[in-house]
Design an enzyme around this catalytic site. Sequence first.
Site, mmCIF file in Angstrom:
data_model
loop_
_atom_site.group_PDB
_atom_site.id
_atom_site.type_symbol
_atom_site.label_atom_id
_atom_site.label_comp_id
_atom_site.label_asym_id
_atom_site.label_seq_id
_atom_site.Cartn_x
_atom_site.Cartn_y
_atom_site.Cartn_z
ATOM 1 N N LYS A 60 43.118 92.496 4.282
ATOM 2 C CA LYS A 60 42.899 91.109 4.724
ATOM 3 C C LYS A 60 43.660 90.869 6.029
ATOM 4 O O LYS A 60 44.777 91.370 6.190
ATOM 5 C CB LYS A 60 43.389 90.162 3.623
ATOM 6 C CG LYS A 60 43.093 88.685 3.867
ATOM 7 C CD LYS A 60 43.575 87.849 2.677
ATOM 8 C CE LYS A 60 43.282 86.371 2.840
ATOM 9 N NZ LYS A 60 43.743 85.568 1.678
ATOM 10 N N SER A 135 40.194 82.548 -0.056
ATOM 11 C CA SER A 135 40.105 82.952 1.320
ATOM 12 C C SER A 135 39.919 84.464 1.548
ATOM 13 O O SER A 135 39.539 84.864 2.653
ATOM 14 C CB SER A 135 41.362 82.485 2.058
ATOM 15 O OG SER A 135 42.513 83.097 1.541
ATOM 16 N N SER A 159 42.969 82.805 -3.962
ATOM 17 C CA SER A 159 42.233 83.494 -2.893
ATOM 18 C C SER A 159 41.853 84.934 -3.154
ATOM 19 O O SER A 159 41.048 85.496 -2.418
ATOM 20 C CB SER A 159 43.017 83.425 -1.592
ATOM 21 O OG SER A 159 42.803 82.173 -0.995
HETATM 22 N N1 GLN Z 1 41.330 77.431 -2.085
HETATM 23 C C1 GLN Z 1 42.719 77.636 -1.863
HETATM 24 C C2 GLN Z 1 43.146 76.890 -0.617
HETATM 25 O O1 GLN Z 1 42.290 76.533 0.113
HETATM 26 C C3 GLN Z 1 42.975 79.110 -1.712
HETATM 27 C C4 GLN Z 1 44.289 79.408 -1.111
HETATM 28 C C5 GLN Z 1 44.734 80.837 -1.150
HETATM 29 O O2 GLN Z 1 44.897 81.394 -2.241
HETATM 30 N N2 GLN Z 1 45.059 81.372 0.022
HETATM 31 O O3 GLN Z 1 44.288 76.651 -0.376
#
Ligand code: GLN
Length: 463
Positions: A60, A135, A159
């Site tokens: 990532k 994400s 995420s």
């Molecule tokens: N949907 C979560 C957010 O928008 C996901 C965040 C994450 O785990 N990086 O913050």
Amino acid sequence: MSKTLTSWKEALGSDAKAYKQLVMDRDAKVASFLEFDTKRCNVASLHDNPVLNGLPFAVKDNIAVSGFHCTCGSKMLELFVSPYTATAVERIMAQGAVPVGKVNMDEFGMGSSCDNSAFKKTNNPFDSARVAGGSSGGSAAAVAAGLVPFALGSDTGGSIRQPASFCGVYGLKPTYGAVSRYGLVAYASSLEVIGVLSKKLDITKAVFEAMKGIDSRDHTTVDLDAVSREKAVVKTVAVLKIDNSVNESIRNAYQASITALRAAGYAIVEVDMPTLEYAVPAYYTIASAEASSNLARYNGIRYGRRPVYSENPDELVRQARDEGFGPEVKLRVILGTYVLRSGFQEQYYQKAQKIRTAIRLDFDRVFKSADVLMMPVFPTTAFRHGNADLDPFQQKVADKFTTAANLAGLPALAVPGTMENGLPAGMQFLAPAYHEHLLFQVGESLAGTMPAPAAPDFPEVYA
Ligand code: GLN
């Protein structure tokens, strides 16, 4: 492809050319990689890891790999090339696996779709009109499309697990502190952790084993073997009571999973978790507060893109942040400074921390009557790009099931589940802190009946 490819171990060896071509062809449709180069990293295996040695993997784009960009999906860091490598990546490389590129993500990890990336939209391998999740959507899509046998992601509020579930792969969010965050670009430091996505549970496990453990460069790391009370077997699985806020596809998958658990011999107890209602507001309060502080470093001077011309230093900072950050990041920085502003901390931030404690205690209660807990990952399967299915606010509300594990610091594993209307519908299991081995056990007992599905356009090339 001219010759038959038999094993991932040949992807970077005798199949090198064919492998590159495969990634190019397939990623034209999926758009998961931001950067791909099989030769950039020199890997000298220090161990003869039977599972990992020789495997290519994707990282990532908020995790540092020396020589590759580390954009975090943001214009702010578009030109930044990492001068060092994250501990987690270093440790996997020491087992002989090779980072071959960086994959797409929502800007700084903020989002549930990958559509918040400043660079491109990643498509779900099962349906290009739909998102891969976020994400870590690039990581999940790359794995599901058969481009890599595993990918690293980060999980601050779901995420890893949510994109894993949208793409029908395994996704492990380890216990907070189990894996070093050195080299992970900070979004919300008290919530996040590096984890892994793969179609194979043995690879997921091997990657976790390689990454975990004390790191002198991250003082929140713990020695898992020292703290885990070896409870060798899962006997009882708690399942969360769910209602109609979860859609029919997920309810079907949930029932099928309960049936599969019963067939595997587990005792099932149904539980309620009243504190879950408060997970989303507490998560967004804490995550935004931490983000507003962590992202203050991107001012065009210390870090981040510098505007070509500005009148004075104040103007420079304003311009850098205005041009560098996308709308979701700006929203959260403003929200974060709002909840932290002087005189109002009691009202928001401290209240959120109290909810956090209440959630942790609620989990403790559940784990008195069961060894692991099953719940949905997300109330729906993969939604369509844009706002047609879920608008940005609804996407946040839907983080109800994922954010609780981050608030409590617990390990959680998303598993493939079933196919519903042509889309994967995953489930997740949570365990007490430091008890990842219980997650692997229950995952293994479902792997036969609920393996990672192959996307019709991306049939398995390698075993
Ligand atoms: N949907 C979560 C957010 O928008 C996901 C965040 C994450 O785990 N990086 O913050």
